[in-house]
Design an enzyme around this catalytic site. Structure first.
Site, PDB file in Angstrom:
ATOM      1  N   ASP A  82       0.814  -1.221   0.000  1.00 15.88           N
ATOM      2  CA  ASP A  82       0.000   0.000   0.000  1.00 15.88           C
ATOM      3  C   ASP A  82       0.843   1.264   0.000  1.00 15.88           C
ATOM      4  O   ASP A  82       2.026   1.249   0.351  1.00 15.88           O
ATOM      5  CB  ASP A  82      -0.963   0.012   1.202  1.00 15.88           C
ATOM      6  N   ASP A 110       7.992   4.282  -1.669  1.00 18.55           N
ATOM      7  CA  ASP A 110       7.664   3.683  -0.371  1.00 18.55           C
ATOM      8  C   ASP A 110       6.352   2.931  -0.554  1.00 18.55           C
ATOM      9  O   ASP A 110       5.302   3.551  -0.556  1.00 18.55           O
ATOM     10  CB  ASP A 110       7.547   4.780   0.685  1.00 18.55           C
ATOM     11  N   GLU A 143       0.001  -1.169   5.579  1.00 19.26           N
ATOM     12  CA  GLU A 143       1.100  -0.839   6.490  1.00 19.26           C
ATOM     13  C   GLU A 143       1.000   0.616   6.912  1.00 19.26           C
ATOM     14  O   GLU A 143       1.250   0.969   8.065  1.00 19.26           O
ATOM     15  CB  GLU A 143       2.442  -1.103   5.797  1.00 19.26           C
ATOM     16  N   GLU A 144       0.602   1.455   5.975  1.00 22.65           N
ATOM     17  CA  GLU A 144       0.610   2.899   6.209  1.00 22.65           C
ATOM     18  C   GLU A 144      -0.504   3.359   7.149  1.00 22.65           C
ATOM     19  O   GLU A 144      -0.509   4.511   7.574  1.00 22.65           O
ATOM     20  CB  GLU A 144       0.484   3.651   4.873  1.00 22.65           C
ATOM     21  N   ASP A 167      12.068  -1.586   3.677  1.00 25.02           N
ATOM     22  CA  ASP A 167      11.144  -0.469   3.880  1.00 25.02           C
ATOM     23  C   ASP A 167      11.757   0.690   4.647  1.00 25.02           C
ATOM     24  O   ASP A 167      11.117   1.284   5.502  1.00 25.02           O
ATOM     25  CB  ASP A 167       9.885  -0.973   4.600  1.00 25.02           C
TER      26      ASP A 167
HETATM   27 ZN    ZN Z   1       6.896   2.153   3.935  1.00 20.69          ZN
END
Ligand code: ZN
Length: 382
Positions: A82, A110, A143-144, A167
């Site tokens: 994501d 990212d 994740e975000e 990451d």
């Molecule tokens: Zn990230």
């Protein structure tokens, strides 16, 4: 010894394809389909877990298994699918070896750098018979938005006890330490009243919250501890004494006892203020409702752990040095650690993430892929 096997053009093509597929949090489905296809072509078996339904997304975490060509303990490699907003319709522009967006969106480096690097590593292994043990691949969702995919991951699908999450920014860094964090929700109930006609009958919940917050010590508490009040919601109209306010905050520390004490300090400040006003109320007003949740546990990898040792040895074989580093934020690696998978966080080259100025140099993605390949090769000798 450098691997002359990385196909820079193929890596670049993968990256461009990846960033062109929209995948803001909870909408990773199209990217998941693309990756399922790519991983299949590269010889990995895949499945998607049920995390999507738990978080209200359009797909779950993508889990891949790559048999490798050596007997070795399984190694986990992970990146998240994501992105943050504005992340729709990304048009990557390459100039002087650096990718950026057109300027109206993030780039999505990212964490699509991390995804592209893992794909390129698999392609290199297949093309060049690079020694490789079994790999457990993990491409997470959400994740975000609070590591939600990792928190709902089907951990029973994993046997790996160590691995790497791709990451972070600097490709010369492995993050081995990240704080634990608490989420704190404080709800104050007061009593509504007409603000002009009979304000004496009201108990102003916002005022109580303000009195609790004002003396708090916020921000950086010490070298390993921070806390924040980040969101306040309350009131319905300017002519009504507000009877409810909800205050959201967080605390982080590398030291669990400090995490507890800073959290307690915040909660106690609210208890004190609300308690002192109790005589003004009746029937349970004013009241305070407290909810403290561990958002993520800390990540602390020992300097002598294989995850660090192998990364250092791999860098040395490439005539490079890799530095261990501490992060102020959590990542999927925090959640993996909570479940017994020790994963260092490797850099991918992305910079200025979460902004429309996000960028990545192709040469840094190549460096990161080189390092990952050498790590995989060394790990297969375990
Ligand atoms: Zn990230």
């Amino acid at each position: 010894m450098l691997h002359p096997v990385i196909d820079q053009d193929r890596l670049a093509r993968s990256f461009v394809e990846l960033v062109k597929i929209d995948s803001v949090s909870r909408e990773e489905g199209a990217l998941c389909e693309y990756l399922t296809q790519r991983l299949g072509q590269l010889g990995a078996d895949t499945l998607v877990d049920d995390a999507g339904s738990a978080v209200g997304g359009d797909c779950g975490n993508l889990i891949g298994r790559y048999a490798g060509n050596r007997k070795a303990p399984p190694l986990l490699l992970s990146a998240h699918m994501d992105t943050v907003e504005p992340g729709r319709g990304v048009e990557p522009v390459l100039k002087n070896g650096i990718y950026r967006s057109k300027g109206n969106t993030i780039l999505g480096a990212d964490d699509k750098c991390g995804v592209a690097i893992i794909l390129e590593a698999l392609a290199c292994i297949a093309d060049n018979k690079i020694p490789c043990g079994p790999l457990e691949l993990l491409f997470t969702i959400c994740e975000e938005i609070g590591l939600q995919g990792a928190k709902h991951l089907a951990f029973d699908q994993f046997n790996a006890q160590m691995g790497y999450v791709l990451d972070t920014r600097n490709p010369e860094v492995i993050i081995t330490r990240a704080p634990a964090a608490n989420r704190i929700r404080l709800e104050i109930g007061g009593r509504a009243a007409h603000a002009g006609a009979e304000p004496e009958k009201g108990i102003n919940a916002i005022e109580l919250a303000a009195r609790a917050i004002a003396p708090l010590n916020l921000g950086r508490i010490d070298h390993e501890t921070t806390c924040n009040i980040g969101l306040v919601e309350g009131g319905v109209a300017i002519n009504i004494v507000p009877d409810r306010v909800v205050v959201h905050g967080e605390a982080r520390s590398h030291d669990i006892s400090k995490l507890h004490s800073i959290t307690d300090e915040i909660v106690q400040a609210f208890q004190k203020v609300v308690g002192a006003s109790a005589s003004r109320g009746e029937e349970g007003v004013p009241y305070l409702k407290v909810d403290v949740q561990l958002d993520f546990d800390r990540l602390h990898i020992d300097e002598n752990h294989d995850a660090v040792r192998i990364a250092r040895a791999a860098a040395a074989n490439l005539d490079r040095v890799i530095y261990t580093a501490t992060s102020g934020g959590g990542s999927d690696a925090n959640i993996l650690a909570q479940h017994g998978i020790v994963a260092g966080v490797l850099g991918t080259g992305c910079e200025k993430v979460h902004t429309v100025h996000e960028q990545v140099a192709l040469k840094d993605m190549v460096r990161s892929t080189e390092l990952l390949l050498e790590i995989i090769r060394l790990h297969s000798e375990k």
